[in-house]
Design an enzyme around this catalytic site. Sequence first.
Site, PDB file in Angstrom:
ATOM      1  N   HIS A 196      -9.717  -1.995   4.755  1.00  0.00           N
ATOM      2  CA  HIS A 196      -8.663  -2.484   5.694  1.00  0.00           C
ATOM      3  C   HIS A 196      -8.755  -3.744   6.346  1.00  0.00           C
ATOM      4  O   HIS A 196      -9.522  -4.084   7.232  1.00  0.00           O
ATOM      5  CB  HIS A 196      -8.503  -1.513   6.965  1.00  0.00           C
ATOM      6  CG  HIS A 196      -7.424  -1.842   7.716  1.00  0.00           C
ATOM      7  ND1 HIS A 196      -6.178  -0.951   7.575  1.00  0.00           N
ATOM      8  CD2 HIS A 196      -7.289  -2.327   8.886  1.00  0.00           C
ATOM      9  CE1 HIS A 196      -5.138  -1.372   8.465  1.00  0.00           C
ATOM     10  NE2 HIS A 196      -5.794  -2.177   9.373  1.00  0.00           N
ATOM     11  N   ASP A 256     -11.303   5.745   0.624  1.00  0.00           N
ATOM     12  CA  ASP A 256     -11.140   4.211   0.454  1.00  0.00           C
ATOM     13  C   ASP A 256      -9.737   3.801   0.480  1.00  0.00           C
ATOM     14  O   ASP A 256      -8.879   3.776  -0.836  1.00  0.00           O
ATOM     15  CB  ASP A 256     -11.828   3.765  -1.104  1.00  0.00           C
ATOM     16  CG  ASP A 256     -11.975   2.389  -1.382  1.00  0.00           C
ATOM     17  OD1 ASP A 256     -11.498   1.705  -0.445  1.00  0.00           O
ATOM     18  OD2 ASP A 256     -12.238   2.252  -2.509  1.00  0.00           O
ATOM     19  N   GLU A 279     -12.054   0.822   7.703  1.00  0.00           N
ATOM     20  CA  GLU A 279     -11.926  -0.562   8.391  1.00  0.00           C
ATOM     21  C   GLU A 279     -13.235  -1.440   8.489  1.00  0.00           C
ATOM     22  O   GLU A 279     -14.286  -1.060   8.411  1.00  0.00           O
ATOM     23  CB  GLU A 279     -11.279  -0.653   9.701  1.00  0.00           C
ATOM     24  CG  GLU A 279     -10.889  -1.710  10.299  1.00  0.00           C
ATOM     25  CD  GLU A 279      -9.940  -1.563  11.765  1.00  0.00           C
ATOM     26  OE1 GLU A 279      -9.092  -2.619  12.210  1.00  0.00           O
ATOM     27  OE2 GLU A 279     -10.089  -0.544  12.103  1.00  0.00           O
TER      28      GLU A 279
END
Length: 656
Positions: free
Chosen positions: A371, A407, A419
């Site tokens: 992310h 993922d 993240e």
Amino acid sequence: MSKQFLKRVGAACTSAAMAFGTLVVASTSAPMTAAAAESNNYARLLQYSLYLYDANMCGDVSKSAIEWRGNCHMQDEVLGGYHDAGDHVMFGLPQGYSASTIGWSFYEFKDSYDKLGLTDHFKTISKGFTEFFKKSTKMSGGNVTNFLYQKGEGEPDHMYWGAPENQSGSRKMFWTSNGASDIAAEYAAALALDYLNFNDSESLNYAKALYDYSCRTNQVATDGVQGFYLSNDAKCSDDQAWAAAWLYKATKDDKYLNDAKSKVTQYLGWAHAWGNTDLGAATVIAEITGDWSKVNGYISGLCQGSNYLCMENWGSARYNCGMQFVSLIATKYGGGNYADWAKGQMNLILGGNGGKNYVVGWDNNSPTHCHHRAASGMNDSHSDEPNKYVLVGALVGGPNKSGVYVDQRYDEIGYQVNEVALDYQACLVGAAAALYDKFGTGSCDTSIVGVKNFNLTPGTSDPQPGTTQDSQPGTTEPTSQGTTSTTTVTTKTNPQPGGSGKYTLDVNKAYNYNEMPENDRMIGFKYEDFGLAAGSSEKISKVEVKLSANGNLGTWVGAFGTSTTDEANNYWKMSDEMQQSLSGSSATVTWTVPSDVASIIQYGYGGEIKFGVWWIDNAQFTIDSVTLYTDGTSTPTQTTSKSTTTTTTTTTTTTT
């Protein structure tokens, strides 16, 4: 904006250990064949761990090592700093925590950075933090009057998915003159470490002023941080204890040590983290005092067993790495032995048991959808396509307490486990540096896709602060223009047949006994620095060391280091005169080399004369000079050698 998009504080979460055998891995990307995990390549891990900071540089990014980044947010009132995570806000609390934590890693394990040629890269990253902190602080008469603790707003920023280079418009600047004391203390800790690591006296002045401001105002930041990075329990004491401990290290002023002891919590209960730095502060205090009972009492209950330590659903890998880092520092100073535990935990994080690894770009089994807006290279966070760019070395959140890892970039589970962030990375940097220091395994890559050309030439870091005179807060120390040189001259007295040779090396270097590794308190000087050639037929018969200290030297105990094919018997040799009681603040210690050592010491341990020190009364001392006496059987010669340290206003000082 949905609450799922926001960071969680995670203050009241309990510890849990998770067996990796229960791990569930889900991914929307095509399956890959895992390459060799290289789970003990700690040199490469330390190298890779630094690159997230290059990817998250804000403003002028000309010093970034990442090829696909460009200048961004050039309209900010104060340029610089780092994007917090996959977003582009500069949140002050994790910013200060990350800067001080990576500074701690360099302070403890600078030899690892030097040996691997990573010191220049680290310094670029570290200065990116500390120079921004100084530019963000306004002072008058040595007192902080206003400082910038945040750039940008969380929710408006999170509405944008795209590259930071394309994010236009002005961003809100969060200044304060009477709050954000928690952030001011974190900045102070980072700046004190900048002084310790790079001898920057201006940074120390800012550190003192920001710490004083923090204690005077004593209110955590609330405006702009709600739902993102609000200090745990709305308190500043942990941040202040953390800063005070480092200010004591930098100044040796007891008021800071007393502050650190009084402000740190009585009962430890969480990892060293952005929202609670009590464990970090307690660890530094233990290093100063030698009392590890408090730290060991907490970490010994967590740092054991072979299961993955999962302390929190959100970003579990950061807390795991943070515990590795602290446990290895405790191991270094005798607060327990957690080396094998830390090694096992990192093995799990790097996929060493055939599982998913959680470091981007590490191998074929690394995350591909972390992310991160800039790395994604797209304008849609929900796309199932892998990121356009590899975010080299970034640590993702890792599995939650149920063992689930996904993922993907989107949905709350994706934010929790996939993240990346500055504070996650700081823990990885610390663990990697500590593991390399302990085990010394692996090697750095000489080329990495997406990373600019880099130089890995091993070198030495800047000299440690010693006699630097402090200027007043808010002022800049005057610096001379041009070049200055310090020359050390080594002279060899012309020996007469049957007489003795005399080799003197002017050292003039300060040492701190408490900062030497407990199992490696050795001081060495290379024979070539004395003018003695390797393989010389001369035999060293006596060593003379001139010492000084700020106070009574007291008892001094040492031993000679030697090297033979039978190191178990000949590594250390001692004589009765090795333990001496020294009165006054200066003295000359003379040791006769034991006869069974004299025949082999001409080669020495790695081409040096090494002696260890134990049980001395004065922890801080200076070695003024070392003189070696030989039997004088070599051809009489007169030798002078010089070693020069050059300093300019724009280069790094190198010491031998």
